[in-house]
Design an enzyme around this catalytic site. Structure first.
Site, PDB file in Angstrom:
ATOM      1  N   HIS A  24       0.846  -1.202   0.000  1.00  0.00           N
ATOM      2  CA  HIS A  24       0.000   0.000   0.000  1.00  0.00           C
ATOM      3  C   HIS A  24       0.878   1.247   0.000  1.00  0.00           C
ATOM      4  O   HIS A  24       1.269   1.748   1.058  1.00  0.00           O
ATOM      5  CB  HIS A  24      -0.932  -0.025   1.216  1.00  0.00           C
ATOM      6  CG  HIS A  24      -2.007   1.026   1.190  1.00  0.00           C
ATOM      7  ND1 HIS A  24      -3.330   0.754   1.491  1.00  0.00           N
ATOM      8  CD2 HIS A  24      -1.967   2.347   0.898  1.00  0.00           C
ATOM      9  CE1 HIS A  24      -4.045   1.865   1.386  1.00  0.00           C
ATOM     10  NE2 HIS A  24      -3.237   2.855   1.039  1.00  0.00           N
ATOM     11  N   THR A 107      -2.731   7.616  -9.248  1.00  0.00           N
ATOM     12  CA  THR A 107      -3.907   8.095  -9.979  1.00  0.00           C
ATOM     13  C   THR A 107      -3.453   8.763 -11.279  1.00  0.00           C
ATOM     14  O   THR A 107      -2.780   9.802 -11.221  1.00  0.00           O
ATOM     15  CB  THR A 107      -4.656   9.164  -9.139  1.00  0.00           C
ATOM     16  OG1 THR A 107      -4.565   8.820  -7.754  1.00  0.00           O
ATOM     17  CG2 THR A 107      -6.090   9.299  -9.567  1.00  0.00           C
ATOM     18  N   ARG A 109      -3.136  11.170 -14.163  1.00  0.00           N
ATOM     19  CA  ARG A 109      -3.548  12.581 -14.241  1.00  0.00           C
ATOM     20  C   ARG A 109      -3.253  13.122 -15.615  1.00  0.00           C
ATOM     21  O   ARG A 109      -2.283  12.720 -16.255  1.00  0.00           O
ATOM     22  CB  ARG A 109      -2.745  13.399 -13.231  1.00  0.00           C
ATOM     23  CG  ARG A 109      -3.535  13.890 -12.045  1.00  0.00           C
ATOM     24  CD  ARG A 109      -2.674  14.745 -11.143  1.00  0.00           C
ATOM     25  NE  ARG A 109      -1.464  14.101 -10.687  1.00  0.00           N
ATOM     26  CZ  ARG A 109      -0.268  14.686 -10.715  1.00  0.00           C
ATOM     27  NH1 ARG A 109      -0.115  15.906 -11.196  1.00  0.00           N
ATOM     28  NH2 ARG A 109       0.805  14.035 -10.255  1.00  0.00           N
ATOM     29  N   GLU A 211     -12.307   4.107   6.178  1.00  0.00           N
ATOM     30  CA  GLU A 211     -11.144   4.885   6.635  1.00  0.00           C
ATOM     31  C   GLU A 211     -11.596   5.933   7.655  1.00  0.00           C
ATOM     32  O   GLU A 211     -10.822   6.386   8.495  1.00  0.00           O
ATOM     33  CB  GLU A 211     -10.498   5.555   5.414  1.00  0.00           C
ATOM     34  CG  GLU A 211      -9.084   6.038   5.618  1.00  0.00           C
ATOM     35  CD  GLU A 211      -8.481   6.659   4.355  1.00  0.00           C
ATOM     36  OE1 GLU A 211      -9.067   6.533   3.260  1.00  0.00           O
ATOM     37  OE2 GLU A 211      -7.416   7.295   4.475  1.00  0.00           O
TER      38      GLU A 211
HETATM   39  C1  LIG Z   1      -5.359  12.081   4.610  1.00  0.00           C
HETATM   40  C2  LIG Z   1      -4.671  10.823   4.987  1.00  0.00           C
HETATM   41  C3  LIG Z   1      -4.560  10.512   6.421  1.00  0.00           C
HETATM   42  C4  LIG Z   1      -4.172  10.090   3.992  1.00  0.00           C
HETATM   43  C5  LIG Z   1      -3.904   8.670   4.018  1.00  0.00           C
HETATM   44  N1  LIG Z   1      -4.958   7.958   3.455  1.00  0.00           N
HETATM   45  C6  LIG Z   1      -5.378   8.075   2.163  1.00  0.00           C
HETATM   46  N2  LIG Z   1      -6.679   7.871   1.981  1.00  0.00           N
HETATM   47  C7  LIG Z   1      -7.215   7.949   0.741  1.00  0.00           C
HETATM   48  N3  LIG Z   1      -6.513   8.258  -0.335  1.00  0.00           N
HETATM   49  C8  LIG Z   1      -5.199   8.489  -0.193  1.00  0.00           C
HETATM   50  C9  LIG Z   1      -4.562   8.403   1.059  1.00  0.00           C
HETATM   51  N4  LIG Z   1      -3.255   8.669   0.870  1.00  0.00           N
HETATM   52  C10 LIG Z   1      -3.102   8.917  -0.465  1.00  0.00           C
HETATM   53  N5  LIG Z   1      -4.269   8.822  -1.097  1.00  0.00           N
HETATM   54  C11 LIG Z   1      -4.555   9.040  -2.536  1.00  0.00           C
HETATM   55  O1  LIG Z   1      -3.324   9.040  -3.238  1.00  0.00           O
HETATM   56  C12 LIG Z   1      -3.155  10.271  -3.958  1.00  0.00           C
HETATM   57  C13 LIG Z   1      -1.680  10.646  -4.001  1.00  0.00           C
HETATM   58  O2  LIG Z   1      -0.947   9.722  -4.773  1.00  0.00           O
HETATM   59  P1  LIG Z   1      -1.063   9.609  -6.369  1.00  0.00           P
HETATM   60  O3  LIG Z   1      -1.215  11.002  -6.912  1.00  0.00           O
HETATM   61  O4  LIG Z   1      -2.262   8.758  -6.672  1.00  0.00           O
HETATM   62  O5  LIG Z   1       0.210   8.978  -6.772  1.00  0.00           O
HETATM   63  C14 LIG Z   1      -4.038  11.252  -3.183  1.00  0.00           C
HETATM   64  O6  LIG Z   1      -4.426  12.342  -3.973  1.00  0.00           O
HETATM   65  C15 LIG Z   1      -5.213  10.374  -2.776  1.00  0.00           C
HETATM   66  O7  LIG Z   1      -6.135  10.245  -3.841  1.00  0.00           O
HETATM   67 ZN   LIG Z   2      -3.918   4.836   1.077  1.00  0.00          ZN
END
Ligand SMILES: CC(C)=CCNc1ncnc2c1ncn2[C@@H]1O[C@H](COP(=O)(O)O)[C@@H](O)[C@H]1O
Ligand SMILES: [Zn+2]
Length: 354
Positions: A24, A107, A109, A211
């Site tokens: 994860h 994700t 983009r 969550e």
């Molecule tokens: C706020 C918090 C405690 C975060 C940890 N829990 C999370 N919960 C849900 N989505 C997440 C979390 N951490 C990262 N992400 C997702 O991962 C993205 C960043 O990585 P990426 O751009 O997908 O490469 C974030 O914009 C979000 O969509």
């Molecule tokens: Zn996560």
């Protein structure tokens, strides 16, 4: 005082040498301080500081503030070049921390200004994985295409189609789909058709589930798919407002949980390490995998997370070894890869316990 010291320093040698599986890890949340530095110098006009991209020493933030951090990092990572550097650095950092198998998720983009498309986004992530392999970095890396739940039904379906194409063309690198994003935005029921399609075409599903509190209905709906793994699952069990019904579904389908201690403490969905739900599921003997979530944002690494779990819940070295070895059964890559990894663990055991 001691606690702060353990969290912010390097983990002990045993935990660093322990071979580990990371299931994860969000790409943009995993960007290290050093890589952020390099991005700053590429984009000095943005005027971004480290305090905006990571949560340091003993700090906590609201969930909302955490999601702001991702927006800042995504501003810094907006070209193919950036993505290639970030993904390469992240993979090498996990390898240097003793991670032997990594599932990276991100994700896709689109950035109009730089010509980045969702397709080239994924291609660039895969290029980084390929290049690390060619360089002989000692880590097997796979990729999960992420759906950001706030973008709704249509984008979710497009993302599944993209993931499906890559699953068929990436030589086994793309193995599944992730559902993530701000859990307080949108509803899982709108995403069910996309998730169902993904499942039917053979993509493995890892879903962020419960969550935040009071998502019983959504969690129940998503568990009926059922997913192949659960991210967090913080509020599934009855002691925190979940239900026996939800726990039963997880147990009956034997769905592994991806548990991220520091992420949940710093994001304040769990009050402290000792109250983390790792204990609940671990005591049950349910497959539970220690993960980082966002090692850059939460200033941690997988060795530290294993050490924190061990010191908080009193696990001895044998128990920690078993925990890291059993994570192999939860990976999305095929059985042949599981066999190879188990062999690797066996080969490394004498050295780790020397
Ligand atoms: C706020 C918090 C405690 C975060 C940890 N829990 C999370 N919960 C849900 N989505 C997440 C979390 N951490 C990262 N992400 C997702 O991962 C993205 C960043 O990585 P990426 O751009 O997908 O490469 C974030 O914009 C979000 O969509
Ligand atoms: Zn996560």
């Amino acid at each position: 005082f001691f606690f702060i010291f353990v969290m912010e320093s390097e983990a002990d040698v045993f935990y660093r040498e322990l071979p580990k599986v990371e299931l994860h890890a969000h790409l943009n949340g995993s960007v290290s301080y050093q890589t952020i530095e390099k991005l700053f110098s590429r984009k000095p006009h943005l005027n971004i500081e480290h305090s905006m991209t990571a949560i340091g020493k003993g700090q906590r933030r609201t969930l909302d503030e955490c999601f702001q951090v991702f927006k800042v990092i995504q501003q810094l990572v907006n070209t193919e070049e950036d993505i290639l550097m970030v993904a390469t650095d992240v993979i090498k950092e996990f390898a240097a921390d003793g991670v032997k198998y990594l599932e990276l998720r991100s994700t896709p983009r689109e950035e109009k200004d730089t010509g980045l498309t969702k397709k080239s986004y994924v291609e660039t992530c895969l290029k980084a994985i390929q290049q690390c392999k060619e360089e002989g970095v000692d880590i097997d890396v796979r990729f999960l295409v992420a759906i950001d739940r706030r973008n709704g039904t249509e984008v979710a379906m497009e993302t599944v189609k993209l993931a499906e194409e890559f699953m068929l063309s990436s030589d086994g690198l793309v193995v599944g789909l992730d559902l993530s994003g701000d859990p307080t935005v949108g509803h899982g029921k709108d995403l069910l058709p996309a998730l169902q399609r993904a499942k039917n075409c053979g993509l493995k599903l890892s879903l962020h589930l419960s969550e935040v509190p009071s998502q019983l209905e959504e969690s129940n709906l998503l568990l009926n798919l059922p997913p192949d793994r659960i991210g967090h699952g913080t509020f599934l069990h009855p002691e925190v407002g979940g239900s026996e019904g939800l726990v039963d579904k997880v147990v009956k389908n034997n769905i592994p949980l991806e548990l991220c201690l520091t992420s949940n403490v710093k994001g304040q969905t769990v009050p402290c390490y000792s109250k983390h739900h790792f204990n609940y599921w671990y005591q049950k003997g349910h497959p539970s995998v220690i993960c980082t979530d966002d090692k850059g944002v939460f200033s941690t690494d997988l060795s530290q997370e294993y050490q924190l779990a061990a010191s908080t819940f009193g696990l001895d070295r044998e128990a920690v070894w078993k925990l890291s070895r059993e994570a192999i059964d939860c990976i999305f890559a095929p059985d042949t890869v599981k066999q190879q990894l188990k062999q690797k663990w066996t080969d490394l055991q004498p050295q780790v316990f020397k």
